[in-house]
Design an enzyme around this catalytic site. Sequence first.
Site, PDB file in Angstrom:
ATOM      1  N   MET A 104       3.044 -11.042   1.094  1.00 21.76           N
ATOM      2  CA  MET A 104       2.281 -12.233   0.704  1.00 21.76           C
ATOM      3  C   MET A 104       0.927 -12.254   1.412  1.00 21.76           C
ATOM      4  O   MET A 104       0.269 -13.298   1.477  1.00 21.76           O
ATOM      5  CB  MET A 104       3.069 -13.495   1.021  1.00 21.76           C
ATOM      6  CG  MET A 104       4.410 -13.532   0.271  1.00 21.76           C
ATOM      7  SD  MET A 104       5.028 -15.186  -0.020  1.00 21.76           S
ATOM      8  CE  MET A 104       5.191 -15.793   1.635  1.00 21.76           C
ATOM      9  N   GLY A 105       0.511 -11.114   1.963  1.00 19.38           N
ATOM     10  CA  GLY A 105      -0.830 -11.035   2.549  1.00 19.38           C
ATOM     11  C   GLY A 105      -0.917 -11.556   3.965  1.00 19.38           C
ATOM     12  O   GLY A 105       0.090 -11.752   4.640  1.00 19.38           O
ATOM     13  N   HIS A 139      -0.699  -8.237   9.313  1.00 16.65           N
ATOM     14  CA  HIS A 139      -0.681  -8.029  10.761  1.00 16.65           C
ATOM     15  C   HIS A 139       0.045  -6.716  11.000  1.00 16.65           C
ATOM     16  O   HIS A 139       0.446  -6.037  10.038  1.00 16.65           O
ATOM     17  CB  HIS A 139      -0.010  -9.213  11.462  1.00 16.65           C
ATOM     18  CG  HIS A 139       1.319  -9.594  10.867  1.00 16.65           C
ATOM     19  ND1 HIS A 139       2.420  -8.765  10.900  1.00 16.65           N
ATOM     20  CD2 HIS A 139       1.715 -10.700  10.180  1.00 16.65           C
ATOM     21  CE1 HIS A 139       3.438  -9.354  10.301  1.00 16.65           C
ATOM     22  NE2 HIS A 139       3.044 -10.524   9.831  1.00 16.65           N
ATOM     23  N   HIS A 199       3.176  -5.860   8.935  1.00 21.36           N
ATOM     24  CA  HIS A 199       2.929  -5.307   7.598  1.00 21.36           C
ATOM     25  C   HIS A 199       2.502  -3.846   7.702  1.00 21.36           C
ATOM     26  O   HIS A 199       2.966  -2.994   6.943  1.00 21.36           O
ATOM     27  CB  HIS A 199       1.811  -6.095   6.891  1.00 21.36           C
ATOM     28  CG  HIS A 199       2.151  -7.521   6.593  1.00 21.36           C
ATOM     29  ND1 HIS A 199       1.599  -8.574   7.283  1.00 21.36           N
ATOM     30  CD2 HIS A 199       2.969  -8.075   5.671  1.00 21.36           C
ATOM     31  CE1 HIS A 199       2.066  -9.709   6.802  1.00 21.36           C
ATOM     32  NE2 HIS A 199       2.903  -9.448   5.817  1.00 21.36           N
ATOM     33  N   GLN A 207       9.118 -19.018  -4.342  1.00 21.35           N
ATOM     34  CA  GLN A 207       9.997 -18.935  -3.175  1.00 21.35           C
ATOM     35  C   GLN A 207       9.689 -20.010  -2.142  1.00 21.35           C
ATOM     36  O   GLN A 207      10.311 -20.061  -1.093  1.00 21.35           O
ATOM     37  CB  GLN A 207       9.947 -17.534  -2.551  1.00 21.35           C
ATOM     38  CG  GLN A 207       8.654 -17.199  -1.822  1.00 21.35           C
ATOM     39  CD  GLN A 207       8.632 -15.733  -1.409  1.00 21.35           C
ATOM     40  OE1 GLN A 207       8.605 -14.836  -2.244  1.00 21.35           O
ATOM     41  NE2 GLN A 207       8.661 -15.480  -0.108  1.00 21.35           N
ATOM     42  N   GLN A 253      12.705  -6.116   9.229  1.00 19.86           N
ATOM     43  CA  GLN A 253      13.917  -6.677   9.848  1.00 19.86           C
ATOM     44  C   GLN A 253      13.730  -8.145  10.207  1.00 19.86           C
ATOM     45  O   GLN A 253      14.694  -8.894  10.287  1.00 19.86           O
ATOM     46  CB  GLN A 253      14.266  -5.878  11.105  1.00 19.86           C
ATOM     47  CG  GLN A 253      15.569  -6.329  11.772  1.00 19.86           C
ATOM     48  CD  GLN A 253      15.587  -6.018  13.241  1.00 19.86           C
ATOM     49  OE1 GLN A 253      15.165  -4.945  13.655  1.00 19.86           O
ATOM     50  NE2 GLN A 253      16.074  -6.951  14.041  1.00 19.86           N
ATOM     51  N   GLN A 297      16.748 -11.611   3.933  1.00 20.07           N
ATOM     52  CA  GLN A 297      16.044 -11.279   2.686  1.00 20.07           C
ATOM     53  C   GLN A 297      16.355  -9.830   2.281  1.00 20.07           C
ATOM     54  O   GLN A 297      16.650  -9.546   1.114  1.00 20.07           O
ATOM     55  CB  GLN A 297      14.542 -11.453   2.896  1.00 20.07           C
ATOM     56  CG  GLN A 297      13.670 -10.799   1.859  1.00 20.07           C
ATOM     57  CD  GLN A 297      12.207 -11.112   2.081  1.00 20.07           C
ATOM     58  OE1 GLN A 297      11.753 -12.219   1.765  1.00 20.07           O
ATOM     59  NE2 GLN A 297      11.461 -10.192   2.635  1.00 20.07           N
ATOM     60  N   VAL A 302       8.176  -5.965  14.393  1.00 19.79           N
ATOM     61  CA  VAL A 302       7.062  -5.709  15.314  1.00 19.79           C
ATOM     62  C   VAL A 302       6.750  -7.019  16.036  1.00 19.79           C
ATOM     63  O   VAL A 302       6.623  -8.074  15.401  1.00 19.79           O
ATOM     64  CB  VAL A 302       5.818  -5.209  14.546  1.00 19.79           C
ATOM     65  CG1 VAL A 302       4.654  -4.975  15.509  1.00 19.79           C
ATOM     66  CG2 VAL A 302       6.144  -3.925  13.787  1.00 19.79           C
ATOM     67  N   SER A 362       4.001 -12.781  12.623  1.00 25.05           N
ATOM     68  CA  SER A 362       4.227 -13.472  11.359  1.00 25.05           C
ATOM     69  C   SER A 362       2.901 -14.046  10.891  1.00 25.05           C
ATOM     70  O   SER A 362       2.091 -14.492  11.717  1.00 25.05           O
ATOM     71  CB  SER A 362       5.224 -14.621  11.571  1.00 25.05           C
ATOM     72  OG  SER A 362       5.166 -15.522  10.487  1.00 25.05           O
TER      73      SER A 362
HETATM   74  P1  AMP Z   1       5.399 -11.494   4.175  1.00 23.03           P
HETATM   75  O1  AMP Z   1       4.004 -11.106   3.818  1.00 23.03           O
HETATM   76  O2  AMP Z   1       5.504 -12.398   5.345  1.00 23.03           O
HETATM   77  O3  AMP Z   1       6.209 -11.932   2.976  1.00 23.03           O
HETATM   78  O4  AMP Z   1       6.097 -10.158   4.670  1.00 23.03           O
HETATM   79  C1  AMP Z   1       6.069  -8.982   3.909  1.00 23.03           C
HETATM   80  C2  AMP Z   1       7.023  -7.980   4.519  1.00 23.03           C
HETATM   81  O5  AMP Z   1       6.623  -7.728   5.859  1.00 23.03           O
HETATM   82  C3  AMP Z   1       8.465  -8.486   4.561  1.00 23.03           C
HETATM   83  O6  AMP Z   1       9.350  -7.425   4.225  1.00 23.03           O
HETATM   84  C4  AMP Z   1       8.624  -8.907   5.991  1.00 23.03           C
HETATM   85  O7  AMP Z   1       9.963  -8.817   6.450  1.00 23.03           O
HETATM   86  C5  AMP Z   1       7.756  -7.881   6.694  1.00 23.03           C
HETATM   87  N1  AMP Z   1       7.355  -8.382   8.011  1.00 23.03           N
HETATM   88  C6  AMP Z   1       6.788  -9.584   8.307  1.00 23.03           C
HETATM   89  N2  AMP Z   1       6.619  -9.712   9.638  1.00 23.03           N
HETATM   90  C7  AMP Z   1       7.096  -8.575  10.196  1.00 23.03           C
HETATM   91  C8  AMP Z   1       7.207  -8.090  11.539  1.00 23.03           C
HETATM   92  N3  AMP Z   1       6.796  -8.820  12.581  1.00 23.03           N
HETATM   93  N4  AMP Z   1       7.748  -6.880  11.731  1.00 23.03           N
HETATM   94  C9  AMP Z   1       8.185  -6.122  10.686  1.00 23.03           C
HETATM   95  N5  AMP Z   1       8.098  -6.510   9.398  1.00 23.03           N
HETATM   96  C10 AMP Z   1       7.573  -7.720   9.161  1.00 23.03           C
END
Ligand code: AMP
Length: 276
Positions: A26-27, A30, A33, A57, A142, A147, A170, A179
């Site tokens: 979702m952009g 960090h 990602h 969602q 993870q 999810q 991470v 996040s």
């Molecule tokens: P999001 O953009 O928040 O929907 O995340 C996209 C993907 O990145 C998802 O599969 C998340 O689980 C993963 N993700 C988000 N934060 C972390 C993190 N700190 N470490 C590893 N993967 C992450």
Amino acid sequence: MKTLRTIREIRRELAGGARVGLVPTMGAFHEGHLALFRAAREDCDTVVVSLFVNPTQFGTNDDLSRYPRDEAHDAKLAEAAGVDVLFAPSVEEMYPDGYATWVDVEETGAEGTARPGHFRGVATVCLKLFNIARPQVAYFGQKDAQQAAVLRRMIRELNIELDLRVVPTVRDVDGLALSSRNAYLSEEERHEALALPRALEAGRAAHVEGSDPVAAARAALNGLEPEYVELLDLDGVTLLAAAARVGSTRLIDNVILEVPRQASAWLGRADQGELT
Ligand code: AMP
């Protein structure tokens, strides 16, 4: 790197026999990602990252309207990480007027209970993305372990030919899981939020000593009011997961307690994970 916005364009771009790796996001990128992008880069010929703030969602009280968005910055980071295609469709492209088809993995507990409808939106958009990009491998973090488990179940039960890899969480140097939502935290809240990973670590330590990880984590929350602290069994892997609001920001995190040998493939790359 190409940025594509329509399903027709990305289908044309990906026609051919290359091994495609897809990273749905979702952009507001960090290092979490970027770890997924790099894992895909190592395994695949063509790395596709989708950037779509999926409205289906989010619940009615969620943060859809204030969710951080900076596509130009994200595109630079993705390109530097070796991404080939950034797929950034509009809401209308993904959900045309009158859209009415949903995938409902009936997940309860933890996020499934705390956010009714959330996994329905996640499963639906991910199945659409899988059908659009037709990847051989899809990468998930993870941090959102439940999810990943919901999507594994969907892949298994709907007979989708796709390998799902889970990449370890991470964290910042102080332990807070990275996040996109951390951007909402004030300095003081950022400090308070550290109680979440510390409580989970306390839970893990208690588990190693043979005592109750949930009780230990709850006791170490340092005043943070959790939405839940729960043990999750995800395909045989036991995790301790928690969610809490810090100010108006909802944060989730988890640690792995046990990975039986037969479930070690759950993490995809257990050797590089938090298992050591
Ligand atoms: P999001 O953009 O928040 O929907 O995340 C996209 C993907 O990145 C998802 O599969 C998340 O689980 C993963 N993700 C988000 N934060 C972390 C993190 N700190 N470490 C590893 N993967 C992450």
